[in-house]
Scaffold this active site. Structure first.
Site, short mmCIF file in Angstrom:
data_model
loop_
_atom_site.label_atom_id
_atom_site.label_comp_id
_atom_site.label_asym_id
_atom_site.label_seq_id
_atom_site.Cartn_x
_atom_site.Cartn_y
_atom_site.Cartn_z
N GLU A 48 0.83 -1.20 0.00
CA GLU A 48 0.00 0.00 0.00
C GLU A 48 0.87 1.25 0.00
O GLU A 48 2.10 1.19 0.08
CB GLU A 48 -0.95 -0.05 1.21
N ASN A 49 0.20 2.39 -0.13
CA ASN A 49 0.91 3.66 -0.23
C ASN A 49 0.08 4.75 0.44
O ASN A 49 -1.15 4.69 0.40
CB ASN A 49 1.15 3.99 -1.72
N TYR A 52 -3.25 6.55 -1.56
CA TYR A 52 -3.91 5.23 -1.57
C TYR A 52 -3.98 4.53 -2.94
O TYR A 52 -3.71 3.34 -3.03
CB TYR A 52 -5.32 5.32 -0.98
N CYS A 57 -1.95 -4.76 -5.50
CA CYS A 57 -2.42 -6.02 -4.91
C CYS A 57 -1.34 -7.10 -4.98
O CYS A 57 -0.43 -7.05 -5.82
CB CYS A 57 -3.64 -6.54 -5.66
N GLU A 59 -1.61 -10.17 -6.05
CA GLU A 59 -1.62 -10.97 -7.29
C GLU A 59 -0.82 -10.28 -8.39
O GLU A 59 -0.06 -10.92 -9.12
CB GLU A 59 -3.05 -11.19 -7.78
N CYS A 90 -9.43 -9.22 -6.96
CA CYS A 90 -10.22 -8.06 -7.40
C CYS A 90 -10.29 -8.04 -8.93
O CYS A 90 -9.59 -8.79 -9.62
CB CYS A 90 -9.60 -6.76 -6.87
N CYS A 93 -7.02 -7.42 -10.86
CA CYS A 93 -6.13 -8.60 -10.80
C CYS A 93 -6.64 -9.72 -11.71
O CYS A 93 -5.85 -10.42 -12.34
CB CYS A 93 -5.96 -9.08 -9.37
N1 THU Z 1 -5.95 -6.70 -2.17
C1 THU Z 1 -5.10 -7.61 -2.75
O1 THU Z 1 -3.89 -7.61 -2.52
N2 THU Z 1 -5.65 -8.50 -3.61
C2 THU Z 1 -6.96 -8.54 -3.96
O2 THU Z 1 -7.33 -9.28 -4.85
C3 THU Z 1 -7.92 -7.72 -3.24
C4 THU Z 1 -7.37 -6.64 -2.42
C5 THU Z 1 -5.36 -5.71 -1.25
C6 THU Z 1 -5.42 -4.29 -1.77
C7 THU Z 1 -5.35 -3.51 -0.49
O3 THU Z 1 -3.99 -3.35 -0.12
C8 THU Z 1 -6.04 -4.40 0.53
O4 THU Z 1 -6.07 -5.70 -0.05
C9 THU Z 1 -7.46 -3.96 0.87
O5 THU Z 1 -8.24 -3.81 -0.27
#
Ligand code: THU
Length: 136
Positions: A48-49, A52, A57, A59, A90, A93
């Site tokens: 994260e950053n 935002y 993610c 994946e 998500c 991804c």
């Molecule tokens: N996130 C993932 O790393 N993969 C996903 O497929 C869904 C969400 C992360 C993004 C963010 O850092 C945190 O989960 C909350 O959304």
């Protein structure tokens, strides 16, 4: 499908990646472990950053790590979280995964031992793929 030993190795790798996540804003740690067609396991975690939308993610981090190693063909991905229920990738991804592996097995696991398995083609029907770019 994937044998039990490989599944165990993938889950272990995905949880190790999850523990490396940088998720101070959401508090939601995610680890992803890709199984390459040649048997290699390549991992990623969410990063994260403070701005935002700049976060990425797990994946997509795993895909980037694989591609820089010259790996572009995959059989499965294990996604590990500490959520109550297994979480699917998500939308962004799903799109990034389908570029390299339209028939990917997506296995979601939780720290509590819950599991869910989907095919990427079910998670992202009628995808936009490299062949979609063909034109006359
Ligand atoms: N996130 C993932 O790393 N993969 C996903 O497929 C869904 C969400 C992360 C993004 C963010 O850092 C945190 O989960 C909350 O959304």
């Amino acid at each position: 499908m994937i044998d039990a030993a490989t599944q165990g190795a993938l889950e272990q790798a995905a949880f190790a990646a999850m523990r490396a996540a940088y998720a101070p804003y959401s508090g939601f740690r995610v680890g992803a472990a890709l199984l390459a067609e040649d048997g290699r396991i390549i991992t990623g975690c969410n990063v994260e950053n403070s701005a935002y939308p700049a976060g990425i993610c797990a994946e997509r981090g795993a895909i980037a790590a694989a591609v820089v190693q010259g790996v572009q063909r995959f059989r499965a991905v294990v996604i590990a979280t500490e959520a109550e229920e297994p979480t699917s990738p998500c939308g962004i991804c799903r799109q990034v995964l389908v570029e390299f592996a339209p028939n990917l097995h997506v296995i979601s696991v939780t720290a509590g031992g819950e599991r869910a398995t989907h095919s990427l083609s079910a998670l992202l029907p009628a995808p936009f793929t490299p062949s979609s770019l063909r034109h006359s």
